[in-house]
Design a protein around this motif. Structure first.
Motif, short mmCIF file in Angstrom:
data_model
loop_
_atom_site.label_atom_id
_atom_site.label_comp_id
_atom_site.label_asym_id
_atom_site.label_seq_id
_atom_site.Cartn_x
_atom_site.Cartn_y
_atom_site.Cartn_z
N VAL A 1 3.14 8.72 2.37
CA VAL A 1 2.65 7.66 1.48
C VAL A 1 2.38 6.43 2.33
O VAL A 1 3.18 6.07 3.20
CB VAL A 1 3.69 7.36 0.38
CG1 VAL A 1 3.20 6.26 -0.54
CG2 VAL A 1 4.01 8.62 -0.41
N TYR A 2 1.24 5.75 2.09
CA TYR A 2 0.85 4.62 2.91
C TYR A 2 0.12 3.57 2.08
O TYR A 2 -0.32 3.84 0.97
CB TYR A 2 0.00 5.06 4.10
CG TYR A 2 -1.32 5.68 3.70
CD1 TYR A 2 -2.49 4.92 3.66
CD2 TYR A 2 -1.41 7.02 3.36
CE1 TYR A 2 -3.71 5.48 3.30
CE2 TYR A 2 -2.62 7.59 3.00
CZ TYR A 2 -3.76 6.82 2.96
OH TYR A 2 -4.96 7.38 2.60
N THR A 3 -0.01 2.37 2.65
CA THR A 3 -0.76 1.30 2.01
C THR A 3 -1.99 0.95 2.83
O THR A 3 -2.02 1.18 4.05
CB THR A 3 0.10 0.02 1.87
OG1 THR A 3 0.43 -0.46 3.17
CG2 THR A 3 1.35 0.27 1.07
N THR A 4 -2.99 0.40 2.16
CA THR A 4 -4.16 -0.16 2.82
C THR A 4 -4.44 -1.51 2.17
O THR A 4 -4.03 -1.76 1.04
CB THR A 4 -5.41 0.73 2.70
OG1 THR A 4 -5.69 0.96 1.32
CG2 THR A 4 -5.23 2.05 3.42
N THR A 5 -5.14 -2.35 2.90
CA THR A 5 -5.50 -3.66 2.38
C THR A 5 -6.91 -3.59 1.81
O THR A 5 -7.82 -3.10 2.47
CB THR A 5 -5.44 -4.73 3.48
OG1 THR A 5 -4.13 -4.70 4.06
CG2 THR A 5 -5.70 -6.11 2.93
N ALA A 6 -7.05 -4.07 0.58
CA ALA A 6 -8.35 -4.11 -0.08
C ALA A 6 -8.74 -5.57 -0.27
O ALA A 6 -7.95 -6.48 -0.03
CB ALA A 6 -8.28 -3.39 -1.42
N ILE B 1 7.40 4.44 3.26
CA ILE B 1 6.00 4.04 3.06
C ILE B 1 5.56 3.21 4.26
O ILE B 1 6.24 2.25 4.63
CB ILE B 1 5.84 3.28 1.75
CG1 ILE B 1 6.22 4.17 0.58
CG2 ILE B 1 4.42 2.74 1.60
CD1 ILE B 1 6.32 3.47 -0.75
N THR B 2 4.43 3.56 4.85
CA THR B 2 3.93 2.85 6.02
C THR B 2 2.76 1.95 5.62
O THR B 2 2.03 2.24 4.69
CB THR B 2 3.47 3.82 7.11
OG1 THR B 2 2.48 4.69 6.59
CG2 THR B 2 4.65 4.65 7.63
N ASP B 3 2.59 0.84 6.36
CA ASP B 3 1.48 -0.09 6.12
C ASP B 3 0.29 0.33 6.94
O ASP B 3 0.41 0.55 8.16
CB ASP B 3 1.88 -1.51 6.49
CG ASP B 3 2.88 -2.10 5.51
OD1 ASP B 3 2.82 -1.75 4.32
OD2 ASP B 3 3.72 -2.92 5.93
N GLY B 4 -0.86 0.44 6.29
CA GLY B 4 -2.11 0.77 6.97
C GLY B 4 -2.15 2.18 7.48
O GLY B 4 -1.14 2.76 7.83
N LYS B 5 -3.33 2.75 7.50
CA LYS B 5 -3.50 4.10 8.04
C LYS B 5 -4.85 4.23 8.64
O LYS B 5 -5.79 3.66 8.27
CB LYS B 5 -3.29 5.16 6.97
CG LYS B 5 -3.28 6.55 7.55
CD LYS B 5 -2.82 7.55 6.54
CE LYS B 5 -2.76 8.92 7.22
NZ LYS B 5 -2.40 9.95 6.34
#
Length: 147
Positions: free
Chosen positions: A37-42, A143-147
């Motif tokens: 599971v990861y996050t991205t910036t929109a 959960i990791t930031d950015g991918k």
């Protein structure tokens, strides 16, 4: 003897009422097999991506997620059918203020903070899902930031 009987009944009734509230506990087993599971910036904030390797669609429905002090519904990604995405509006958007309500039409309401029902760290989220018409909770970790 009557006192012991009364005490026992009181404890029994109290335990019945307190156990009804414990249904909101975290599930030990995952409702599906998740990948990283990861996050991205929109442009409007943060997106939480939950890739799913295996899920029983007819028994489990992924509803929403609590993450970093907010709650957002989960939407199945149109491009990747095995991924669910939650959008969190974390950036301040420009708000149009006018005496003409039509000019304010495009304004978006800020996302309210909503406390998770469980204590979680910054790299954790609470997944809210339905199974057999019952709402259940599962903690996603790492959960990791950015991918």
């Amino acid at each position: 003897m009557k006192h012991i009987y009364l005490l026992f009944n009181t404890i029994l009734v109290f335990s019945l009422f307190t156990n009804c509230g414990s249904n909101k506990g975290l599930q030990e087993g995952a409702p599906a097999q998740f990948q990283d599971v990861y996050t991205t910036t929109a442009s409007s904030g943060l997106k939480l991506h939950i890739p799913v390797a295996v899920i029983q669609d007819n028994q489990i429905s992924l509803d929403s997620v609590y993450f970093r002090g907010m709650k957002s519904p989960l939407v199945q990604n149109e491009e990747l059918s095995n991924e669910y995405v939650a959008q969190f509006n974390t950036k301040d958007s420009e708000v149009v203020m006018s005496s003409d309500p039509r000019e304010e039409y495009g304004n978006k309401a800020p996302q309210r903070a909503e406390k998770s029902p469980f204590d979680i760290e910054r790299d954790e989220a609470i997944l809210v899902f339905s199974q057999n018409n019952k709402t259940k909770y599962f903690k996603l970790t790492g959960i990791t930031d950015g991918k």
